[in-house]
Design an enzyme around this catalytic site. Structure first.
Site, short mmCIF file in Angstrom:
data_model
loop_
_atom_site.label_atom_id
_atom_site.label_comp_id
_atom_site.label_asym_id
_atom_site.label_seq_id
_atom_site.Cartn_x
_atom_site.Cartn_y
_atom_site.Cartn_z
N SER A 1 0.68 -1.20 -0.04
CA SER A 1 0.10 0.28 0.08
C SER A 1 0.81 1.34 0.17
CB SER A 1 -0.87 -0.02 1.23
OG SER A 1 -1.77 1.13 0.99
N ASP B 1 -2.04 7.01 -3.28
CA ASP B 1 -0.72 6.01 -2.65
C ASP B 1 -0.34 4.97 -3.72
OD1 ASP B 1 -2.85 4.46 -2.55
OD2 ASP B 1 -2.56 3.55 -0.63
N ASP C 1 -5.34 2.97 -3.50
CA ASP C 1 -6.69 2.72 -2.81
C ASP C 1 -7.08 4.01 -1.84
OD1 ASP C 1 -4.90 2.12 -0.84
OD2 ASP C 1 -6.09 0.23 -0.19
N ARG C 2 -5.87 4.67 -1.51
CA ARG C 2 -6.18 6.00 -0.79
C ARG C 2 -6.23 7.16 -1.74
NH1 ARG C 2 -2.70 5.38 4.86
NH2 ARG C 2 -3.62 3.61 5.36
#
Length: 583
Positions: free
Chosen positions: A124, A300, A304-305
């Site tokens: 991530s 990110d 997903d961010r």
């Protein structure tokens, strides 16, 4: 058609292969040990059971970080040996985490097949490269992360594993070119399908948003836009979506070429690490930008961010999800029939709670970890959800979705400006946020991260905070000794969640101090780093008085910050005089 046979390789367990909320994350040097990745993958196949593995169609892709390409070949060969029928791989092994979820849920293969799960190769927002982090997680047939029942089994299996299966004679697959490669093994045919990374994800997004309305906004000379992928996988999708589909200028994309080491940076979209975007948007303390764009966003490593910025203005993730929920029915076609409910993670500010109350929506407060939202969504109880850690999403998939959040904001801007792209002033990001505060009140909010602190010190700090909770009177005496201008604590606990869908109970989800005036202090130990412990401290104050909603956030929160640091004895337990990151 190449033939392969199955080899059984003897192995012994490795310690510490316990997947956290987002899979297994370790330094690359750990993952490249002989048998390390193989043990975890076989433990996963064993946890899923033969009925979920034999004949299955699995997606194997990730954020492109260092070691991903090698890992894809290893997992593909192990899938073949374990009886998987097909492996689907995004071109060059690149798929954002939300795109993987979309592919699992939406894609239909040329032979009519549907995916039954996915291995996502990502750590991530953690840095990448030979000396940095790698990660792997398994997602289920709903496109969401494996539930605790499966991850606990995976961990148990890693402690007893004696062998793993791998295909011998199966060549490495060329993942740079789309197309299907077919092979023959002891259990029959095995196909590897390398496919376009963006098409399925884009198709889903186009069914959610009014692309022509967003296109009209982006083509207006009044509106300017900047998107920074921080050299993560979102860059693969950004050009296709923002430039080719929505007509944005290519110069509006920054750091959109994915790199194995994320360009040497930290692919975490916040005010500390997204320095280039922050400067461009006029928010840098050291660099003055004369004419920032109207709207900026960052992603990110695995896409997903999201971080959302206006011209010289930062939107907190807690406010962002509340504002999206408040405007979704009017601005986003997918939600035109109404919202089923909304949810936030416990440390996220209560801004969403106020919106839910005003709009008479079902509301849920869940532990940190997207799987809790997924359960609510699968049960038809939640449409929009978010976390303070720059994660926002909806029930279109079962992961948070950075590009979805950006398109949601562009949709709100397009809706608010539909009548004034010609004459009149543009309604800005800041205008939208301030209008929201005027209606719902403002939640002043900040998060202090203490990264890679001594694990024993971190545990002792948390134990100290739990012990304090045995006497609220004692806590209030201590607080008044620190700051007399802070409200009284009325409730203190360790957050515990009973899932309304499956009845499962999650304990020890963070330490809370709730104040009479709606303020909160929350302390959590985070499990997503690869070394040491990370303490996260969340500080929140609710202000309903419209004459007091324009203060500087850190100034407004200063009394509570002082209370939090002294009450917890942060410096004493961590030997840190300041946090690593303030958000």
């Amino acid at each position: 058609m190449a033939n392969f046979k199955v080899s059984r390789v003897e192995t012994t367990p490795f310690e510490g292969q316990k997947p956290g909320t987002s899979g297994l994350r370790k330094k690359v040097k750990v993952f490249i040990q002989p048998h390390y990745l193989q043990n975890f993958v076989q433990a996963t196949f064993n946890a899923l059971g033969a009925d979920r593995v034999e004949g299955a169609t699995l997606v194997v892709s990730g954020d492109g970080r260092y070691y991903s390409k090698d890992a894809i070949q290893i997992i593909t060969k192990m899938a073949a040996a374990n009886g998987v029928r097909r492996v689907w791989i995004g071109q060059n092994g690149l798929l954002s985490t939300p795109a993987v979820s979309a592919v699992v849920r939406e894609r239909v293969g040329a032979d009519g097949s549907k995916a039954t799960g996915a291995f996502i190769l990502t750590a991530s927002h953690n840095p990448g490269g030979p000396h940095e982090d790698f990660g792997i997680k398994y997602n289920m047939e709903n496109g969401g992360p494996a539930p605790e029942g499966i991850t606990n089994k995976i961990y148990e299996n890693t402690t007893t594993i004696k062998e793993y299966l791998i295909a011998e004679g199966l060549p490495d697959v060329d993942i740079s070119t789309t197309g299907v490669s077919s092979f023959e093994g002891p259990k029959g045919k095995f196909d590897v399908d390398v496919f376009d990374s963006t098409s399925d994800y884009l198709k889903l997004l186009k069914s959610i948003f009014d692309f022509p309305a967003i296109q009209k906004l982006l083509s207006s000379p009044k509106f300017s836009f900047c998107y920074d992928a921080l050299h993560g996988v979102a860059g693969v999708h950004a050009k296709r979506i923002f430039v080719e589909e929505l007509g944005a200028n290519e110069s509006s994309l920054v750091n959109c070429v994915p790199k194995e080491d994320f360009g040497g940076g930290h692919p975490d979209p916040n005010l500390t690490y997204a320095k280039e975007l922050v400067a461009r948007m006029g928010l840098s303390k050291t660099h003055s930008e004369p004419n920032p764009p109207e709207f900026g966003a960052a992603a990110d490593g695995d896409g997903d961010r999201n971080m959302v910025l206006g011209k010289r203005f930062f939107v907190t993730p807690s406010d962002s999800v509340a504002i999206i929920a408040a405007n979704a029915v009017q601005a986003i076609p997918y939600f035109s029939g109404g919202l089923k409910g909304v949810a936030r993670s416990m440390p996220t500010s209560a801004a969403l709670d106020i919106v839910a109350k005003h709009l008479n929506l079902k509301f849920f407060e869940v532990p940190t970890g997207w799987k809790f939202f997924g359960n609510l969504m699968d049960a038809g109880m939640c449409s929009i959800c978010g976390e303070e850690s720059f994660g926002t999403g909806s029930d279109h998939i079962r992961e948070k979705d950075g590009i979805w959040a950006v398109l949601a904001w562009l949709s709100i801007l397009a809706y608010k400006n539909k009548d004034n792209l010609g004459e009149g002033n543009l309604v800005s990001v800041e205008d939208i946020v301030r209008q929201h505060w005027a209606i719902y009140g403002r939640h002043y909010y900040t998060r202090y991260d203490y990264e890679n602190v001594n694990a024993d010190g971190a545990k002792d700090l948390m134990a100290h905070l739990v012990k304090l909770q045995s006497s609220i009177d004692e806590v209030n005496k201590l607080i008044k000794g620190i700051r007399s201008d802070v409200s009284n604590v009325v409730h203190a606990d360790e957050f515990e969640y009973k899932d309304p869908v499956d009845g499962s109970v999650s304990k020890h989800q963070g330490i809370r101090y709730l104040f009479e005036d709606g303020s909160r202090l929350v302390f959590r130990l985070s499990g997503t780093g690869s070394e040491g412990a990370t303490i996260r401290l969340y500080i929140e104050q609710y202000e309903k008085d419209s004459s007091k909603i324009g203060r500087d956030s850190q100034e407004a929160l200063a009394p509570l910050v002082e209370v939090a640091l002294k009450l917890s004895k942060m410096q004493e337990y961590t030997s840190r005089s300041a946090p690593t990151v303030i958000t």
